[in-house]
Design an enzyme around this catalytic site. Structure first.
Site, PDB file in Angstrom:
ATOM      1  N   GLY A 219       0.849  -1.023  -0.094  1.00  0.00           N
ATOM      2  CA  GLY A 219      -0.190  -0.164   0.213  1.00  0.00           C
ATOM      3  C   GLY A 219       0.941   1.041  -0.334  1.00  0.00           C
ATOM      4  O   GLY A 219       2.292   1.288   0.351  1.00  0.00           O
TER       5      GLY A 219
ATOM      6  N   GLN B  82       3.135   9.715   0.826  1.00  0.00           N
ATOM      7  CA  GLN B  82       4.735   9.334   1.357  1.00  0.00           C
ATOM      8  C   GLN B  82       5.219   9.846  -0.252  1.00  0.00           C
ATOM      9  O   GLN B  82       6.730   9.540  -0.068  1.00  0.00           O
ATOM     10  CB  GLN B  82       4.415   7.950   1.689  1.00  0.00           C
ATOM     11  CG  GLN B  82       3.246   7.681   2.712  1.00  0.00           C
ATOM     12  CD  GLN B  82       3.379   6.560   2.526  1.00  0.00           C
ATOM     13  OE1 GLN B  82       2.456   5.422   2.170  1.00  0.00           O
ATOM     14  NE2 GLN B  82       3.926   4.849   3.461  1.00  0.00           N
TER      15      GLN B  82
ATOM     16  N   CYS C 171       6.058  -0.244   7.649  1.00  0.00           N
ATOM     17  CA  CYS C 171       5.742   1.146   6.635  1.00  0.00           C
ATOM     18  C   CYS C 171       6.405   1.851   6.263  1.00  0.00           C
ATOM     19  O   CYS C 171       7.769   1.341   6.024  1.00  0.00           O
ATOM     20  CB  CYS C 171       5.080   2.043   7.499  1.00  0.00           C
ATOM     21  SG  CYS C 171       4.336   3.696   6.330  1.00  0.00           S
ATOM     22  N   LEU C 172       6.293   1.677   4.219  1.00  0.00           N
ATOM     23  CA  LEU C 172       7.459   2.325   3.632  1.00  0.00           C
ATOM     24  C   LEU C 172       7.836   3.353   3.528  1.00  0.00           C
ATOM     25  O   LEU C 172       9.365   3.845   3.493  1.00  0.00           O
ATOM     26  CB  LEU C 172       6.472   2.006   1.940  1.00  0.00           C
ATOM     27  CG  LEU C 172       6.459   1.006   1.327  1.00  0.00           C
ATOM     28  CD1 LEU C 172       6.168   1.291   0.168  1.00  0.00           C
ATOM     29  CD2 LEU C 172       7.818  -0.206   1.298  1.00  0.00           C
TER      30      LEU C 172
ATOM     31  N   HIS D 115      -4.878   1.243   7.087  1.00  0.00           N
ATOM     32  CA  HIS D 115      -3.221   1.599   7.099  1.00  0.00           C
ATOM     33  C   HIS D 115      -2.724   2.984   6.537  1.00  0.00           C
ATOM     34  O   HIS D 115      -3.103   4.641   7.022  1.00  0.00           O
ATOM     35  CB  HIS D 115      -1.983   0.099   6.813  1.00  0.00           C
ATOM     36  CG  HIS D 115      -0.379   0.413   7.023  1.00  0.00           C
ATOM     37  ND1 HIS D 115       0.387   0.724   8.164  1.00  0.00           N
ATOM     38  CD2 HIS D 115      -0.178   2.449   6.552  1.00  0.00           C
ATOM     39  CE1 HIS D 115       1.468   1.507   7.746  1.00  0.00           C
ATOM     40  NE2 HIS D 115       1.030   2.372   6.940  1.00  0.00           N
ATOM     41  N   GLU D 116      -3.425   2.671   5.560  1.00  0.00           N
ATOM     42  CA  GLU D 116      -3.739   3.671   4.092  1.00  0.00           C
ATOM     43  C   GLU D 116      -4.708   5.049   4.224  1.00  0.00           C
ATOM     44  O   GLU D 116      -4.397   6.625   4.549  1.00  0.00           O
ATOM     45  CB  GLU D 116      -3.248   3.417   2.964  1.00  0.00           C
ATOM     46  CG  GLU D 116      -2.720   2.568   2.199  1.00  0.00           C
ATOM     47  CD  GLU D 116      -1.453   2.839   2.955  1.00  0.00           C
ATOM     48  OE1 GLU D 116      -0.660   3.831   2.477  1.00  0.00           O
ATOM     49  OE2 GLU D 116      -0.540   1.730   2.795  1.00  0.00           O
TER      50      GLU D 116
ATOM     51  N   HIS E 124      -2.897   7.765   6.830  1.00  0.00           N
ATOM     52  CA  HIS E 124      -1.686   7.696   6.188  1.00  0.00           C
ATOM     53  C   HIS E 124      -2.682   9.560   6.148  1.00  0.00           C
ATOM     54  O   HIS E 124      -1.839  10.917   5.719  1.00  0.00           O
ATOM     55  CB  HIS E 124      -1.188   7.387   4.564  1.00  0.00           C
ATOM     56  CG  HIS E 124       0.368   6.840   5.668  1.00  0.00           C
ATOM     57  ND1 HIS E 124       1.217   7.221   6.047  1.00  0.00           N
ATOM     58  CD2 HIS E 124       0.328   5.310   5.394  1.00  0.00           C
ATOM     59  CE1 HIS E 124       1.917   6.649   6.172  1.00  0.00           C
ATOM     60  NE2 HIS E 124       1.558   4.964   5.622  1.00  0.00           N
TER      61      HIS E 124
HETATM   62 NI    NI Z   1       2.385   2.843   5.485  1.00  0.00          NI
END
Ligand code: NI
Length: 172
Positions: free
Chosen positions: A46, A51, A93-94, A135-136, A139
């Site tokens: 995701g 991000q 998380c990226l 999660h997204e 963000h």
């Molecule tokens: Ni994340």
């Protein structure tokens, strides 16, 4: 299409509440395509627009990447319409590479969103897909999975975050 650089914690952009999308134009389609390419390249399951430094309410999710069930979900202006149950599972998380921890999420969610063309749809999700969507959407509200930890897990994560090389670099 292009892979865009992913912002790393503690970049302040990751803490801002993103703006609702109002125009479904070529710029939005390009953003969505770039976000998908960036997510698959990472690879991750995701990615949210903040991000990649774009403060708009856009997220892409594919929890089956690399399998025949792979399916890209594009969520514009997503909202959780209903949630039920609880699941606990490992999350990362990226934007915070190098750490993961166990996070509580709803077991099932129904999300309402628009696609890249502005068409509304609803999606019922469970398991990892429900987790990724939550999660997204977090963000888009400036919330990171590490914020969802409590007690000793939260304290331990704070120490681990301070030791991450890119966090140390940002603080220097
Ligand atoms: Ni994340």
């Amino acid at each position: 299409m292009a892979v865009r650089p992913i912002l790393l914690f503690p970049d302040p952009t990751l803490r801002r509440v993103a703006q609702a999308v109002g125009e479904f134009d070529a710029r939005l389609r390009e953003l969505v395509e770039d976000m998908a390419e960036t997510m698959y390249d990472a690879p991750g399951v995701g990615l949210a627009a903040p991000q990649v430094g774009i403060e708009m309410r856009v997220a892409v999710v594919d929890v089956e990447v690399g399998t025949p069930a792979s399916r890209l979900h594009v969520l514009v202006n997503p909202r959780i319409l209903a949630s039920e149950g609880r699941q606990t599972g490992e999350e990362g998380c990226l934007s915070i590479p190098g750490v993961t921890d166990s996070v509580d999420r709803p077991a099932r969610v129904t999300v309402g969103a628009l696609d890249a063309g502005g068409r509304p749809f609803e999606l019922a999700a469970e398991g990892l897909l429900a987790r990724a969507i939550c999660h997204e959407i977090d963000h888009l509200d400036g919330i990171l999975f590490v914020d969802r930890l409590t007690g000793l897990r939260k304290e331990s994560m704070a120490r681990r975050l301070r030791r991450l090389p890119y966090v140390r670099e940002a603080g220097a």
